[in-house]
Each structure stands twice: as structure tokens, then as C-alpha cells.
Write an enzyme that holds these catalytic residues in place. Structure first.
Site, short mmCIF file in Angstrom:
data_model
loop_
_atom_site.label_atom_id
_atom_site.label_comp_id
_atom_site.label_asym_id
_atom_site.label_seq_id
_atom_site.Cartn_x
_atom_site.Cartn_y
_atom_site.Cartn_z
N LYS A 174 -3.50 -16.78 -25.58
CA LYS A 174 -3.83 -15.40 -25.83
C LYS A 174 -2.24 -14.38 -25.58
O LYS A 174 -1.77 -14.79 -24.77
CB LYS A 174 -5.49 -15.08 -25.84
CG LYS A 174 -4.70 -15.06 -23.30
CD LYS A 174 -5.74 -14.47 -22.46
CE LYS A 174 -5.73 -14.28 -21.58
NZ LYS A 174 -6.85 -14.76 -20.40
N TYR A 215 17.22 11.39 -17.07
CA TYR A 215 15.68 12.05 -17.17
C TYR A 215 15.78 12.60 -15.55
O TYR A 215 15.22 11.82 -14.57
CB TYR A 215 14.39 11.60 -17.78
CG TYR A 215 14.62 11.38 -19.33
CD1 TYR A 215 15.22 12.92 -19.66
CD2 TYR A 215 14.54 10.99 -19.86
CE1 TYR A 215 14.95 13.69 -21.02
CE2 TYR A 215 14.47 11.27 -21.47
CZ TYR A 215 15.29 12.19 -22.20
OH TYR A 215 14.39 12.15 -23.35
N ARG A 222 -18.22 -10.31 -15.28
CA ARG A 222 -17.38 -10.00 -16.47
C ARG A 222 -18.60 -10.16 -17.80
O ARG A 222 -19.32 -9.86 -18.04
CB ARG A 222 -15.67 -10.06 -16.92
CG ARG A 222 -15.47 -9.18 -17.86
CD ARG A 222 -13.69 -9.99 -17.40
NE ARG A 222 -13.23 -11.07 -17.70
CZ ARG A 222 -11.96 -11.70 -18.36
NH1 ARG A 222 -11.17 -10.87 -17.76
NH2 ARG A 222 -12.22 -12.82 -18.68
N MET A 254 13.18 5.58 -22.65
CA MET A 254 12.33 5.12 -23.84
C MET A 254 13.47 3.90 -24.11
O MET A 254 12.78 2.75 -24.66
CB MET A 254 11.86 5.74 -25.31
CG MET A 254 10.72 5.24 -25.76
SD MET A 254 10.92 6.58 -26.88
CE MET A 254 9.25 7.19 -26.47
C1 LIG Z 1 -6.95 -15.40 -19.75
C2 LIG Z 1 -7.87 -16.90 -19.64
C3 LIG Z 1 -7.59 -17.66 -18.89
C4 LIG Z 1 -6.57 -18.15 -18.17
O1 LIG Z 1 -5.54 -17.79 -16.97
P1 LIG Z 1 -4.28 -17.78 -16.19
O2 LIG Z 1 -4.95 -17.14 -14.68
O3 LIG Z 1 -3.81 -17.25 -16.83
O4 LIG Z 1 -4.57 -19.71 -15.75
C5 LIG Z 1 -8.59 -18.58 -18.39
N1 LIG Z 1 -10.04 -18.81 -18.94
C6 LIG Z 1 -10.20 -17.05 -19.72
C7 LIG Z 1 -11.48 -17.90 -19.48
C8 LIG Z 1 -9.38 -16.26 -19.73
O5 LIG Z 1 -9.86 -15.36 -20.02
#
Ligand SMILES: *Cc1c(COP(=O)(O)O)cnc(C)c1O
Length: 388
Positions: free
Chosen positions: A51, A281, A149, A329
Site C-alpha cells: 500500500k 529562514y 479501528r 521547501m
Molecule cells: C499496513 C498493514 C499491514 C502491514 O504492517 P507492517 O507493520 O508494515 O508489516 C498489515 N495489515 C494491515 C491490515 C495493514 O493495514
């Protein structure tokens, strides 16, 4: 009009680019996968979580390499991330771990993605979309066993399961949950409680005639630190990118991991500055001696956090050099007074290692009060990924 659209990409290609790049070492990605996979053993499949553009590493390239290494499953957060992978030719099963938004169900069916669901409304949407295509589609159900969650609460599963039977075009392929604190061994009791709630939930599904092929609970820390929670699938992100440092407990045996991303640039300008002058800055840094100062073309718009201002070091010619003044930036100022034989165009390593020094994502994270995941995810698309 015609020439203009034709000209633009060509101009961009021909133009010399800013030398700031993120190098992605796919060999190290593959190494981490093999290392983790032999640590975990043959009884458990691995879902590579890619992801958020593979935590900033580039999901398409990472998926291609991992698929070639034999990874069976990919995990994304959003259906659009899954579609991007399908468009790039990834054929393995892809789980949308954050479910989908109403209106995306047809795309899920057409792209052959597997979504998690955690409401009857979503089950119905998916069922209708599948029936319209005269097909049946797999889904995984997400249970909240204590993360607080996403998911169906573990104590409300019974009524959900009964109503699920109304839908004949969707098929339960997996049951999953997510740990809240698998990285913290002082929370072991809670992790165990989540696992036992999960087992009860699985019992309810089986009691109602379901036969899920996959049972998965564990993320990176869960899979490494809690072997009894692995079941037949684990969902791994961080460890594949070599980011174990702040999600794996330090007191346990862990697989060997190598960093996958490094970030480098080059010195654009050098100046000699007298003692007592201020830099950048807000005038947050004053030279305490005559100094040699170098400008590096990277800034917070690139995801090099402003919170590192005046508190981090980079590597130039295998020597550490401090960042001085505020990171802006587009630019970062470094003090190279102690770097011998320094020149314009010399390489500056902001993340990565040279023969004598290393700057890890975990180090940057500790200074800016976050975790390594946020560092690599935050490297913006303005920095090209270069794969090797
Ligand atoms: C992001 C995620 C993972 C992976 O977690 P890591 O700590 O990066 O291995 C696994 N399961 C779900 C549901 C996630 O959202």
C-alpha cells in the site's frame, strides 16, 4: 496545440534533472523477502503489503520483483492501488485491506481484486456487482479484536454471519484481524487476547458452515515476535523494506534485513562564511567559526522533514556533515567545514550508507518524532525513484 503537447514530454526528457534521487535496491527487497520467509517457515504464506506506493518505494516495481520471487499475495489499502498493479500486469491475488467506497464495487469485480468487508452494506454492494457480471467473487472479512479501528467487532460477529448467508455471489475466502501492539512485548497479554478473540470468531464462521481458506492476524511485528499468531498467512510491509528498526522488539531474535531506499543529491553551491553569520529562514543557526557551507537541492517538499533542521547529519565523501539552519521547501544547508577536499557536485547521502557511515530511516524518524514508515512514505513524487 499539437506540437505543444508533443514537445512537452520531449523537453522534459532532454532537460538535465536535479540530481536528487531515491535509489531503490530491489536486490535488498528480494533479500529481505527470502530472509523473512525462511525465518517464518513453509507453513505460512506471505502477503506483501505494498500500500501507499510500497511505503514510498514504488509499488509496481516492488510487486514485479516480489512476484518473481514467489510472493503469493499482495495487500493494498485502496482499490485504486490494486487497479494500478493490475494495469501493470500483476496477476497474483490482491487484497484491498481498507475495503472499498460505494461505487468501486464494479471495478473490484472487473479487476479481479479481493476486498475486505466489514459491513452488510458492503457485502450487498459487492454481491450485486458480482451478480451483474454473472460471477462469484471472493472476499475477506475484517474483525476488530481490539485494534479499535476497522472491522466488525468480535462480539457482534454472530448476527453478521447469519445475515451474510443472504448473499450468494460472494464467497468468504479469508478472516483477518489486525494487532494493536504486537511490537511491544509488554503488551503481550493484549496481543494474546486479540488472538483468542480471533479464534472464537473463526469458530463462529465455521459453526455456520463457512470454510475460510486464509486466517491472518499478523503484521511485521506480529509475524516475527509472535510465532503462535502466524496461522497460514501473514501480512508483511515494514520488514520487506528493511524497516525493522522501530517496529521489531530489540530483545528477540529477528531475521537479517537490509535497507531498500536510499536518498542522495549533490552539492549545488559552496560558500565560505565568516564566524557569527546566520544561515537560513528564521536565523536559527549562527556560525561559531569561519565555515564552508554547502547547498543541497532537497527540502521538505521532497519529504525531507523540516523537523530535522539543525539536528541531523548527512554523509559527504564518507564524512558526516551536519544540517545547519532550517530545512526549507527546496533546499537544505550543510556545514562541510570538516569534510576534506569538498567540491561542487560531490554526492550527498541523506539516507543510506557509505563505507564508514550510515543514516537509517529509523534515525531520521527518531529525530523527527515518528517511525521509519512515515519517513519513506513521505518521500514525495518529486524525487524520482531509480531502481537497481
Ligand atoms: C499496513 C498493514 C499491514 C502491514 O504492517 P507492517 O507493520 O508494515 O508489516 C498489515 N495489515 C494491515 C491490515 C495493514 O493495514
Amino acid at each position: 496545440m499539437f506540437t505543444e503537447t508533443l514537445l512537452k514530454p520531449t523537453m522534459l526528457k532532454k532537460t538535465r534533472k536535479r540530481p536528487t534521487i531515491a535509489s531503490i535496491d530491489l536486490e535488498n527487497l528480494a533479500f529481505n523477502y527470502r530472509s523473512v520467509s525462511s525465518f517464518i517457515g513453509d507453513d505460512t504464506d506471505i502477503m506483501a503489503v505494498i500500500k501507499a506506493d510500497a511505503y514510498g518505494h514504488g509499488s509496481v516495481e516492488c510487486a514485479k520483483r516480489l512476484e518473481a520471487e514467489g510472493v503469493k499475495w499482495f495487500g493494498v489499502a485502496l482499490p485504486e492501488e490494486g487497479i494500478e498493479l493490475r494495469d501493470a500486469g500483476i496477476g497474483s491475488p490482491i487484497l484491498c485491506m481498507g475495503g472499498f467506497w460505494p461505487g468501486q464495487e464494479t471495478a473490484i469485480v472487473e479487476s479481479g481484486l479481493t476486498s475486505v468487508i466489514f459491513s452488510l452494506e458492503h457485502a450487498k454492494l459487492l454481491d450485486t456487482a458480482a451478480s451483474r457480471k454473472r460471477s462469484q467473487i471472493n472476499y475477506h472479512v475484517k474483525i476488530d479484536t481490539g485494534m479499535g479501528r476497522l472491522g466488525i467487532r468480535y462480539d457482534q460477529v454472530q448476527e453478521f454471519v447469519v445475515r451474510l448467508k443472504e448473499f450468494s455471489h460472494i464467497k468468504l475466502d479469508g478472516v483477518m484481524t489486525h494487532f494493536a501492539a504486537a511490537d511491544d512485548l509488554s503488551e503481550n497479554e493484549f496481543t494474546k487476547l486479540q488472538a483468542s478473540r480471533f479464534d472464537e470468531v473463526v469458530g463462529v464462521f465455521i459453526g455456520n458452515g463457512y470454510q475460510p481458506s486464509y486466517l491472518d492476524l499478523a503484521n511485521s511485528p506480529g509475524a516475527i515476535a509472535h510465532p503462535d499468531c502466524r496461522r497460514n498467512l501473514v501480512r508483511l510491509g515494514g520488514v520487506l523494506y528493511g524497516l525493522g528498526g522501530d517496529v521489531l522488539p530489540h530483545s528477540i531474535q529477528t531475521p537479517q534485513l537490509r535497507p531498500v531506499m536510499s536518498i542522495s543529491s549533490r552539492i549545488s553551491q559552496l560558500s565560505t562564511v565568516r564566524t557569527g553569520e546566520t544561515l537560513g529562514y528564521g536565523r536559527t543557526f549562527t556560525t561559531s567559526k569561519d565555515s564552508v557551507i554547502a547547498m543541497v537541492p532537497i527540502g521538505y517538499a521532497d519529504g525531507y522533514p523540516r523537523s530535522l533542521s539543525n539536528s541531523v547529519e548527512v554523509i559527504v565523501n564518507d564524512h558526516l556533515a551536519p544540517v545547519v539552519g532550517r530545512i526549507s521547501m527546496d533546499w537544505t544547508i550543510i556545514d562541510v567545514s570538516k569534510v576534506p577536499d569538498v567540491h561542487i557536485n560531490d554526492e550527498v547521502v541523506l539516507l543510506g550508507s557509505t563505507s564508514s557511515h550510515a543514516v537509517r530511516a529509523e534515525d531520521l524518524a527518531a529525530i523527527s518524532g515518528t517511525i521509519a514508515y512515515e519517513i519513506t512514505c513521505g518521500i514525495s513524487t518529486r524525487i524520482p525513484r531509480v531502481y537497481s
